[in-house]
Motif scaffolding. Sequence first.
Motif, PDB file in Angstrom:
ATOM      1  N   SER A 175       5.264  -8.021  12.979  1.00 12.32           N
ATOM      2  CA  SER A 175       5.376  -6.567  12.900  1.00 12.32           C
ATOM      3  C   SER A 175       6.543  -6.091  13.758  1.00 12.32           C
ATOM      4  O   SER A 175       6.743  -6.561  14.882  1.00 12.32           O
ATOM      5  CB  SER A 175       4.083  -5.906  13.400  1.00 12.32           C
ATOM      6  N   ASN A 201       2.623   0.490   0.937  1.00 11.55           N
ATOM      7  CA  ASN A 201       2.006  -0.270   2.026  1.00 11.55           C
ATOM      8  C   ASN A 201       0.584  -0.621   1.619  1.00 11.55           C
ATOM      9  O   ASN A 201      -0.295   0.241   1.579  1.00 11.55           O
ATOM     10  CB  ASN A 201       2.020   0.547   3.321  1.00 11.55           C
ATOM     11  N   ALA A 203      -1.698  -2.155   3.133  1.00 11.76           N
ATOM     12  CA  ALA A 203      -2.704  -2.026   4.192  1.00 11.76           C
ATOM     13  C   ALA A 203      -3.066  -0.578   4.461  1.00 11.76           C
ATOM     14  O   ALA A 203      -4.119  -0.300   5.031  1.00 11.76           O
ATOM     15  CB  ALA A 203      -2.197  -2.680   5.476  1.00 11.76           C
ATOM     16  N   GLU A 245       2.923  -5.481   3.595  1.00  7.39           N
ATOM     17  CA  GLU A 245       1.596  -5.978   3.997  1.00  7.39           C
ATOM     18  C   GLU A 245       0.843  -6.556   2.784  1.00  7.39           C
ATOM     19  O   GLU A 245      -0.330  -6.265   2.555  1.00  7.39           O
ATOM     20  CB  GLU A 245       0.772  -4.857   4.651  1.00  7.39           C
ATOM     21  N   ASP A 248      -2.704  -8.076   2.903  1.00  9.67           N
ATOM     22  CA  ASP A 248      -3.902  -7.243   2.946  1.00  9.67           C
ATOM     23  C   ASP A 248      -4.392  -6.847   1.553  1.00  9.67           C
ATOM     24  O   ASP A 248      -5.351  -6.082   1.443  1.00  9.67           O
ATOM     25  CB  ASP A 248      -3.634  -5.970   3.769  1.00  9.67           C
ATOM     26  N   THR A 285       5.126  -9.528   4.584  1.00 10.63           N
ATOM     27  CA  THR A 285       3.874  -9.730   5.309  1.00 10.63           C
ATOM     28  C   THR A 285       4.154 -10.176   6.733  1.00 10.63           C
ATOM     29  O   THR A 285       5.176 -10.833   7.004  1.00 10.63           O
ATOM     30  CB  THR A 285       2.989 -10.784   4.613  1.00 10.63           C
ATOM     31  N   ARG A 467      -1.951  -1.453  14.828  1.00 12.75           N
ATOM     32  CA  ARG A 467      -0.657  -0.987  14.329  1.00 12.75           C
ATOM     33  C   ARG A 467      -0.024   0.000  15.301  1.00 12.75           C
ATOM     34  O   ARG A 467       1.174  -0.027  15.557  1.00 12.75           O
ATOM     35  CB  ARG A 467      -0.844  -0.352  12.945  1.00 12.75           C
ATOM     36  N   SER A 472       0.625  -7.605  16.520  1.00 14.20           N
ATOM     37  CA  SER A 472       0.578  -8.314  15.244  1.00 14.20           C
ATOM     38  C   SER A 472      -0.459  -9.414  15.340  1.00 14.20           C
ATOM     39  O   SER A 472      -0.442 -10.231  16.253  1.00 14.20           O
ATOM     40  CB  SER A 472       1.950  -8.896  14.919  1.00 14.20           C
TER      41      SER A 472
END
Length: 490
Positions: A175, A201, A203, A245, A248, A285, A467, A472
């Motif tokens: 991240s 996104n 996630a 992401e 996810d 990711t 986040r 991460s």
Amino acid sequence: MRCKVLVVDDDRAVRHLVQKTLETAGVEVITAASAEEGLELLSRADKSIDVCLLDILLPDLSGLEAFEKFQRMDTKLPIVFITSMGSSDVAIDAMKRGAYDYIFKPIDASRLRDLIERAADIRRKMLRPVGVVPEGSHDPESDAIIGVSLPMQAVYKAIGRVATQDVTVLIQGESGTGKELVARAVYQHSERRDKPFIAVNCAAIPSNLLESELFGHERGAFTGADRRRIGKFEQCNGGTIFLDEIGDMPSELQSKMLRLLQQQEFTRVGGNESIKTDVRIIAATNQNLEQMVQDGGFREDLYYRLKGFLICLPPLRERGDDIQLLAHRIFARFNDKFNSKLESMAPEVLDVFKAYAWPGNVRELENVLRQAILQTTGAVLLPEFLPPLATNERCSSGSGGGEDRENGILSFVRERLRSDTTNLYAEAIEYIERRLLPEVLRHVDGNQTQAASILGITRGSLRNKLRGLNISVGQVVSVGEDGDEVSSDA
């Protein structure tokens, strides 16, 4: 929200309402009463208009005719239709051809502001250039991937090799390493650069809504589906979709993604019709997808389909002198943005930056410098103006053993009291969470569901906290003796 919006509607009351609603949010609004007048304004604007609000029923052209003329004039302009319930089918048809969205009359002010903000962000991502040369771009109107280290030179070469090849790209990195910037650079140097670019996104969207967001749904497909919805893959036909992401993505959606990658077709939720589409997928990711495949959390066939070309972004701690280059660039940007009178950073600040592990990578460096510049008095940025995380890491790394865990919070509170802080409660909560969350995740080997259960919060709340703190999480979270996370991705 800084942007410029063109409103084309023959209803004076609508134009007035939109203008008043958006101007309170800092948006510049220009208006036109006909398609011809709107096209004239657009031609003179030289791509300075960020979003167009277009009435579905105009006196001189039909909604679709007007849309096609506006789109030909500026292919990357997000167009939002203003429509009544009775004419929504035309707006849906326009979305199939690339319109951004539509909004019903009477206009809901909150939804309008949200739509404009999201559309303007998409416009920025399509138009704002991303410099990918090793020395970085110093054009204030561009974004830049900065670095001269060997790992970053490999990234530049990878972008150059794959950008013009119409293959799926998978970007892996912790991240905050700049995965979206790399995705935009690939798009902007591709053969599809004149077609739409949409970022999703995976996630950030609830799993029960993600399928509809990507693939659309038919009327009556589920409770609340009162009309057909066009999904991103249909809307972005011919363009590029960035799926952030991707790790996810719920397992039940992964098979549908596989079919789309294999056959370039899909069905809407609740529908039977196979819909063909032509999109290039760039996925990203911060998770170890190969490990997820072994653990049964991600489909192996989908993983290899996504991995048409792999770009690995190095963490900031492995980029050597790039930290100095980035720090100077970010310092100059925020100094200008906040109209600061700062002239330079003290050499000791750069020493702190070099010694710190940067678990949040470039994004964390930006946050640290933003806070420091806003707090600094005088002409030089000194170490004492850095937020607690960076200064604590410096102190603990120099002491050999770090602070005693039991007295850590007390020492932190005393230090912040000496600094005359006015935000101690929030700082203390963040201090505790930065140590609590990695410790719990290490205890459960990175299992976020178990961690959330132990903490007594939902998994979504845990994700938001991670986040927000730029932590991460992989399969294992390694925690140092002083309670600070030293590695958060396995």
